[in-house]
Scaffold this motif. Structure first.
Motif, PDB file in Angstrom:
ATOM      1  N   THR A   6       0.566  -1.082  -0.067  1.00 14.66           N
ATOM      2  CA  THR A   6      -0.372  -0.113  -0.034  1.00 14.66           C
ATOM      3  C   THR A   6       1.199   1.285   0.509  1.00 14.66           C
ATOM      4  O   THR A   6       0.688   2.034  -0.505  1.00 14.66           O
ATOM      5  CB  THR A   6      -0.765  -0.079   1.550  1.00 14.66           C
ATOM      6  OG1 THR A   6      -1.945  -1.371   1.295  1.00 14.66           O
ATOM      7  CG2 THR A   6      -1.862   0.875   1.388  1.00 14.66           C
ATOM      8  N   ASP A   7       1.708   1.147   0.587  1.00 17.91           N
ATOM      9  CA  ASP A   7       2.591   1.724   0.889  1.00 17.91           C
ATOM     10  C   ASP A   7       3.217   2.737  -0.304  1.00 17.91           C
ATOM     11  O   ASP A   7       3.281   3.363  -0.426  1.00 17.91           O
ATOM     12  CB  ASP A   7       4.126   2.254   2.054  1.00 17.91           C
ATOM     13  CG  ASP A   7       3.542   2.174   3.261  1.00 17.91           C
ATOM     14  OD1 ASP A   7       2.851   3.029   3.243  1.00 17.91           O
ATOM     15  OD2 ASP A   7       4.275   1.688   4.013  1.00 17.91           O
ATOM     16  N   LYS A   8       3.479   1.407  -0.787  1.00 18.70           N
ATOM     17  CA  LYS A   8       4.529   1.385  -2.378  1.00 18.70           C
ATOM     18  C   LYS A   8       3.636   2.151  -3.270  1.00 18.70           C
ATOM     19  O   LYS A   8       3.646   3.290  -4.399  1.00 18.70           O
ATOM     20  CB  LYS A   8       4.310   0.205  -3.342  1.00 18.70           C
ATOM     21  CG  LYS A   8       5.640   0.160  -4.103  1.00 18.70           C
ATOM     22  CD  LYS A   8       5.980  -0.992  -4.216  1.00 18.70           C
ATOM     23  CE  LYS A   8       6.574  -1.282  -5.665  1.00 18.70           C
ATOM     24  NZ  LYS A   8       7.009  -2.586  -6.310  1.00 18.70           N
ATOM     25  N   LYS A   9       2.419   1.801  -2.891  1.00 20.78           N
ATOM     26  CA  LYS A   9       1.429   2.489  -4.566  1.00 20.78           C
ATOM     27  C   LYS A   9       1.125   3.743  -4.286  1.00 20.78           C
ATOM     28  O   LYS A   9       0.757   4.484  -5.132  1.00 20.78           O
ATOM     29  CB  LYS A   9      -0.012   1.529  -4.222  1.00 20.78           C
ATOM     30  CG  LYS A   9      -0.620   0.346  -4.684  1.00 20.78           C
ATOM     31  CD  LYS A   9      -1.638  -0.166  -4.816  1.00 20.78           C
ATOM     32  CE  LYS A   9      -1.115  -2.419  -5.689  1.00 20.78           C
ATOM     33  NZ  LYS A   9      -2.308  -2.496  -5.058  1.00 20.78           N
ATOM     34  N   GLU A  10       1.249   3.920  -3.155  1.00 23.30           N
ATOM     35  CA  GLU A  10       0.904   5.452  -2.703  1.00 23.30           C
ATOM     36  C   GLU A  10       1.570   6.436  -3.367  1.00 23.30           C
ATOM     37  O   GLU A  10       1.549   7.688  -3.938  1.00 23.30           O
ATOM     38  CB  GLU A  10       0.612   5.400  -0.842  1.00 23.30           C
ATOM     39  CG  GLU A  10      -0.525   5.192  -0.725  1.00 23.30           C
ATOM     40  CD  GLU A  10      -0.967   5.681   0.692  1.00 23.30           C
ATOM     41  OE1 GLU A  10       0.039   6.203   1.508  1.00 23.30           O
ATOM     42  OE2 GLU A  10      -1.858   4.588   1.291  1.00 23.30           O
ATOM     43  N   MET A  11       2.976   5.667  -2.635  1.00 21.06           N
ATOM     44  CA  MET A  11       4.618   6.921  -3.345  1.00 21.06           C
ATOM     45  C   MET A  11       4.293   7.264  -4.983  1.00 21.06           C
ATOM     46  O   MET A  11       4.271   7.899  -5.632  1.00 21.06           O
ATOM     47  CB  MET A  11       5.440   6.377  -3.126  1.00 21.06           C
ATOM     48  CG  MET A  11       6.024   6.249  -1.526  1.00 21.06           C
ATOM     49  SD  MET A  11       7.411   6.027  -0.644  1.00 21.06           S
ATOM     50  CE  MET A  11       7.147   4.149  -0.621  1.00 21.06           C
ATOM     51  N   ILE A  20       3.905  10.532  -6.956  1.00 14.99           N
ATOM     52  CA  ILE A  20       4.754  11.167  -7.844  1.00 14.99           C
ATOM     53  C   ILE A  20       4.240  10.462  -9.841  1.00 14.99           C
ATOM     54  O   ILE A  20       5.295  11.303 -10.889  1.00 14.99           O
ATOM     55  CB  ILE A  20       6.024  10.693  -8.187  1.00 14.99           C
ATOM     56  CG1 ILE A  20       6.312   9.641  -8.616  1.00 14.99           C
ATOM     57  CG2 ILE A  20       7.045  10.869  -6.946  1.00 14.99           C
ATOM     58  CD1 ILE A  20       7.714   8.196  -8.093  1.00 14.99           C
ATOM     59  N   GLY A  21       2.769  10.024  -9.707  1.00 11.02           N
ATOM     60  CA  GLY A  21       2.501  10.197 -11.218  1.00 11.02           C
ATOM     61  C   GLY A  21       2.938   8.773 -12.267  1.00 11.02           C
ATOM     62  O   GLY A  21       3.023   8.901 -13.008  1.00 11.02           O
ATOM     63  N   VAL A  22       3.484   8.271 -11.622  1.00  9.16           N
ATOM     64  CA  VAL A  22       3.948   6.415 -12.391  1.00  9.16           C
ATOM     65  C   VAL A  22       2.964   5.643 -11.578  1.00  9.16           C
ATOM     66  O   VAL A  22       2.730   5.163 -10.828  1.00  9.16           O
ATOM     67  CB  VAL A  22       5.000   6.010 -12.256  1.00  9.16           C
ATOM     68  CG1 VAL A  22       5.959   7.776 -13.070  1.00  9.16           C
ATOM     69  CG2 VAL A  22       5.910   6.181 -10.587  1.00  9.16           C
ATOM     70  N   SER A  23       3.141   4.217 -12.428  1.00  8.72           N
ATOM     71  CA  SER A  23       1.904   3.280 -12.208  1.00  8.72           C
ATOM     72  C   SER A  23       2.714   2.410 -11.640  1.00  8.72           C
ATOM     73  O   SER A  23       2.271   1.274 -11.407  1.00  8.72           O
ATOM     74  CB  SER A  23       1.137   3.367 -13.182  1.00  8.72           C
ATOM     75  OG  SER A  23       2.329   2.826 -14.483  1.00  8.72           O
ATOM     76  N   SER A  24       4.306   1.979 -11.892  1.00  8.66           N
ATOM     77  CA  SER A  24       4.740   1.001 -11.852  1.00  8.66           C
ATOM     78  C   SER A  24       6.005   1.624 -11.378  1.00  8.66           C
ATOM     79  O   SER A  24       6.947   2.875 -12.244  1.00  8.66           O
ATOM     80  CB  SER A  24       4.658  -0.204 -12.318  1.00  8.66           C
ATOM     81  OG  SER A  24       5.852  -0.031 -14.046  1.00  8.66           O
TER      82      SER A  24
END
Length: 449
Positions: free
Chosen positions: A11-16, A20-24
């Motif tokens: 979840t932390d990773k997805k929020e970050m 910053i505007g990237v999907s992966s």
């Protein structure tokens, strides 16, 4: 105090990534060409939970040879001395443990006073009127002294005794190369600096003379004779590298006309470890106080007449003026200086002299026992707490056998002095017991046959 590592969740990773505007993660690193990106799996162990990780690291740590389990007779610059328990209690306080340079005296009085007390004690030990707030270690402190002598005298040649610690001499060479200072080594005679060689090399081109006291072999150099030779040359500076514990008993270099006295306070409150940390000191005459590398803390009074402390005489900026700088040192070892200050304070003036005396007495006892066991003690000069014994077998082989008996043996002098094959430098400190010394000598006798 233990700090837990809290891993990043998905979840932390997805929020970050969203922020910053990237999907992966792949998109994040898309600017890096695929031809230079690692495509496989790293050769790492599988992840472990906290309990498993702590167990593995503890097992690895237990493979180290600790001075808690082994009896050490190894010195050569790092020594196993008594460290009062109060040292760790004081330096672990957050206001000291996390402190940086005390630029703002109004909020840094504790740190400034601690540094001031360190300077004061170093001045008293060395017999010099000025001491700085500390240096990285004894080697860099000595190299700074060499460069200062060259800058002060405007000469480009310095004489360095081969009885100075070999690693310190290597640091001197490195520092001197950048300043185009020529280093000329003075040979040895019976474990001491060859004064005849020194006299031959001394002339009006010499910026400074470097002597270690006691020297690397534990022998006490005749500083009064060295001073007489140096005095014959105007401007040549007398630089002494000294074990500060030994100065609890020996006449301080300041009384022999030394211009600069440097050394390492590892002997006070700093445990021996893999290469550090250390704490160098730098003491000098009032004439050179504005040329001292590092920082100076001064005592003053505020507008109400209350005692206070400030950084004085120097600003950090003077050390970053490229070729016009007095030094490239922009920091100090305040925490380790504090450890040394606390150790010296708790041991006390009389205790420090007693501690130095015990080092000498126990080393003398060890020498007598070695002689009685038929071992060859090489030098018969006055010494502090180190001495040299010659063996028919190589020192590394002897140390391997001693290690199996739970003993850390002495230093192999052949590492830096090829002519001293089979010569071991042995250190005996105040915490070595009669039983430990007797056992050590017996094992040496058995190994030597």
């Amino acid at each position: 105090m233990e700090f837990r590592y809290l891993p990043m969740t998905e979840t932390d990773k997805k929020e970050m990534l969203q922020t910053i505007g990237v999907s992966s993660t792949d998109e994040l690193f898309s600017d890096i060409p695929s031809s230079v990106r690692f495509q496989g799996e790293l050769n790492l162990k599988k992840p472990a939970n906290e309990y498993e990780l702590k167990k593995e690291l503890t097992e690895m740590a237990n493979k180290n040879a600790s001075l808690r389990q082994y009896t050490s007779f190894l010195g050569a610059g790092v020594y196993d001395h008594f460290i009062p328990s109060v040292v760790d209690h004081v330096i672990s306080r957050s206001e000291f443990y996390t402190a940086y340079t005390p630029y703002q005296p109004e909020i840094s009085q504790g740190e400034l006073q601690a540094i001031f007390e360190f300077q004061t004690m170093i001045s008293e030990l060395t017999g010099m009127p000025v001491a700085n707030s500390s240096m990285y270690d004894g080697g860099t402190s000595l190299a700074e002294a060499v460069n200062l002598s060259a800058a002060q005298t405007r000469r480009k040649k310095v004489l360095v005794s081969q009885a100075v610690h070999p690693e310190s001499r290597a640091v001197i060479e490195t520092y001197a190369r950048g300043q185009n200072v020529e280093i000329v080594e003075i040979g040895l005679k019976n474990g001491l600096t060859d004064l005849e060689h020194l006299e031959q090399e001394l002339d009006d081109t010499i910026a400074g003379v470097v002597i270690q006291y006691p020297n690397f072999f534990g022998q006490i150099e005749p500083l009064h004779k060295v001073e007489e030779l140096i005095k014959q040359q105007k401007k040549t500076m007398f630089i002494v590298s000294s074990n500060p514990l030994a100065l609890g008993y020996l006449t301080p270099p300041g009384e022999f006309g030394a211009d600069i006295v440097v050394g390492d306070t590892q002997v006070f409150g700093i445990a021996g470890q893999f290469g550090g940390p250390h704490c160098g000191y730098f003491a000098t005459t009032e004439k050179l106080m504005r040329k001292v590398p590092g920082r100076l803390v001064g005592q003053t009074k505020d507008e109400d007449g209350v005692r206070g402390f400030v950084l004085t005489l120097q600003a950090r900026e003077q050390h970053i003026r490229r070729d016009k700088a007095t030094s490239n040192i922009c920091s100090n070892q305040a925490l380790n200086a504090l450890a040394s200050s606390v150790a010296m304070s708790s041991i006390g003036k009389h205790g420090l002299r007693k501690m130095a005396t015990l080092n000498m007495q126990k080393a003398r006892y060890a020498i007598a026992q070695c002689n009685a066991a038929g071992l060859e003690v090489v030098y018969e000069n006055s010494s502090f707490n180190e001495f040299v014994v010659k063996f028919s077998e190589s020192v590394p082989a002897i140390n391997d056998k001693l290690f199996e008996k739970g003993i850390i043996g002495g230093y192999d002098l052949e590492r830096h002095y090829p002519e001293l094959t089979g010569h071991m430098l042995i250190a005996v400190t105040e915490i070595r017991t009669k039983e430990e010394i007797d056992t050590f000598v017996k094992e040496l006798g058995d190994i030597n046959g």
